[in-house]
Structure formats: C-alpha cells, structure tokens
Motif scaffolding. Structure first.
Motif, PDB file in Angstrom:
ATOM      1  N   GLU A 116       0.815  -1.291  -0.109  1.00  0.00           N
ATOM      2  CA  GLU A 116       0.090   0.155  -0.086  1.00  0.00           C
ATOM      3  C   GLU A 116       0.880   1.245   0.211  1.00  0.00           C
ATOM      4  O   GLU A 116       0.640   2.236  -0.892  1.00  0.00           O
ATOM      5  N   ILE A 117       1.807   1.242   0.736  1.00  0.00           N
ATOM      6  CA  ILE A 117       2.919   2.481   0.776  1.00  0.00           C
ATOM      7  C   ILE A 117       3.531   2.773  -0.523  1.00  0.00           C
ATOM      8  O   ILE A 117       3.418   3.727  -0.873  1.00  0.00           O
ATOM      9  N   LEU A 147       3.469   6.059  -5.385  1.00  0.00           N
ATOM     10  CA  LEU A 147       3.455   6.182  -6.836  1.00  0.00           C
ATOM     11  C   LEU A 147       2.262   7.180  -7.137  1.00  0.00           C
ATOM     12  O   LEU A 147       2.486   8.298  -7.979  1.00  0.00           O
ATOM     13  N   ASP A 148       1.258   7.193  -6.649  1.00  0.00           N
ATOM     14  CA  ASP A 148       0.049   8.001  -6.775  1.00  0.00           C
ATOM     15  C   ASP A 148       0.593   9.186  -6.512  1.00  0.00           C
ATOM     16  O   ASP A 148       0.155  10.417  -7.142  1.00  0.00           O
ATOM     17  N   GLU A 158      11.519  10.405 -13.915  1.00  0.00           N
ATOM     18  CA  GLU A 158      12.520   9.511 -13.327  1.00  0.00           C
ATOM     19  C   GLU A 158      11.709   8.994 -11.970  1.00  0.00           C
ATOM     20  O   GLU A 158      11.814   7.750 -11.766  1.00  0.00           O
ATOM     21  N   GLU A 159      11.008   9.930 -11.239  1.00  0.00           N
ATOM     22  CA  GLU A 159      10.463   9.655 -10.022  1.00  0.00           C
ATOM     23  C   GLU A 159       9.233   8.631 -10.362  1.00  0.00           C
ATOM     24  O   GLU A 159       9.335   7.636  -9.611  1.00  0.00           O
ATOM     25  N   GLU A 160       8.544   8.943 -11.340  1.00  0.00           N
ATOM     26  CA  GLU A 160       7.424   8.085 -11.691  1.00  0.00           C
ATOM     27  C   GLU A 160       8.012   6.664 -11.939  1.00  0.00           C
ATOM     28  O   GLU A 160       7.300   5.702 -11.654  1.00  0.00           O
ATOM     29  N   ALA A 202       9.360   4.721  -8.804  1.00  0.00           N
ATOM     30  CA  ALA A 202       8.068   4.520  -8.085  1.00  0.00           C
ATOM     31  C   ALA A 202       7.281   3.521  -8.548  1.00  0.00           C
ATOM     32  O   ALA A 202       6.979   2.412  -8.066  1.00  0.00           O
ATOM     33  N   SER A 203       7.111   3.437 -10.022  1.00  0.00           N
ATOM     34  CA  SER A 203       6.157   2.485 -10.721  1.00  0.00           C
ATOM     35  C   SER A 203       7.188   0.910 -10.538  1.00  0.00           C
ATOM     36  O   SER A 203       6.610  -0.305 -10.505  1.00  0.00           O
TER      37      SER A 203
END
Ligand SMILES: [Fe+2]
Ligand SMILES: [Fe+2]
Length: 168
Positions: A85-86, A91-92, A129-131, A134-135
């Motif tokens: 969930e975290i 990502l959200d 990059e971050e997405e 995270a994905s």
C-alpha cells in the motif's frame, strides 16, 4: 518579469514538495518500525530529495525577486495497511506532483513566461524519473508479496540508496 500568479503557484509548490518530504518520512518511519531498515532508508533519502526540490524552488522565487511565502504543511498519514500500500501511495503521490508541476508549466506558457518554463524543465525530467522508479518498486513489492526471503532481499537492495545532493 514573472507574474504574481506564477510566484504564488511556485510558493504553493514549495509546500507540496515539503508535504511529499513529510509523507515519505512518515512512510520511512513505518518501515523502520517493522525493522525493514533498507526500505526505511530508501524513503528517508526520498524525503531528503523532496526537501531539495523545495529548496530549488525557494532559490528560484528569490532569484526572480518574488516574495517567498511559506504555507502550512499538512500532517502526513502515519497508518498504513502494508508495504505494498505504501509503494502504491508513493506512486500515486508522484503522479499528483507531476500534474501540479504541469499546471504551473501551462500557466507559465500562457503568460509567455520563458524563465519559469525553463526553470521547470528540470522538474519535468525529474518527475519522469521519479514516476519510473516508483512504478518499478510497485512491481517489485507485488512480486515479493508475502515471501519473507524476497522481502529480506528487497530490503537489502533498498539499503543501498544514498542521498546525492543535486548540482546546481
Ligand atoms: Fe519533488
Ligand atoms: Fe518526488
């Protein structure tokens, strides 16, 4: 000349970056409490990166002669169902931040504010990059599921992350 409107949007984005830092620090604390110190480390580094983003915006507002107005940073959640969930929430959150940065770019474009669009280019690339990372982590934690040895390895992997301050 950067408009008041854009200065306000960047000031608000400073708060959003600070909130992201709070959120990731809270997520980090959750993992430390589970003795998953590698994942805790990962989110702690992520939190520091978000503060660095806020700092870059702080400098920008100052450089263009705008007035820096700091807002209240909302309290982050501290209860989470599980590790998966975290990662999904992280990502959200990155997607939300991307949208918010795109909104400022759009507003700056409408005003032919090339200084701000140029400044925000770094953030546009950073969000890609971050997405992406995270994905990737969402995929990995889904593979881990309830397998303790996989979780152990995943924790070890994320222990490797170190905070690297960005060059200006
Ligand atoms: Fe950020
Ligand atoms: Fe971020």
């Amino acid at each position: 000349m950067v408009s008041e409107k854009i200065v306000t949007l960047v000031n608000e984005q400073i708060t959003k970056e600070q909130y992201a830092a709070q959120l990731y620090l809270s997520m980090s604390a959750w993992f430390y409490a589970q003795d998953l110190e590698g994942i805790g480390n990962y989110f702690r580094v992520q939190s520091k990166e978000e503060l660095m983003h806020a700092d870059k915006m702080f400098d920008y507002v100052n450089d263009i002669g705008g007035k820096i107005i700091l807002n209240e940073v909302p309290k982050p959640p501290h209860e989470f169902a599980n590790a998966q969930e975290i990662f999904e929430k992280a990502l959200d959150h990155e997607r939300l931040v991307t949208k918010s940065i795109f909104n400022i770019v759009k507003a700056a474009n409408d005003e032919s504010d090339f200084a701000t669009t140029s400044f925000l280019q770094w953030f546009i690339n950073e969000q890609v990059e971050e997405e992406s990372s995270a994905s990737l982590l969402v995929s990995k934690i889904r593979m881990v599921k309830d397998n303790p040895s996989a979780l152990y390895l995943f924790d070890q992997e994320l222990a490797q992350r170190v905070f690297v301050p960005a060059a200006n």
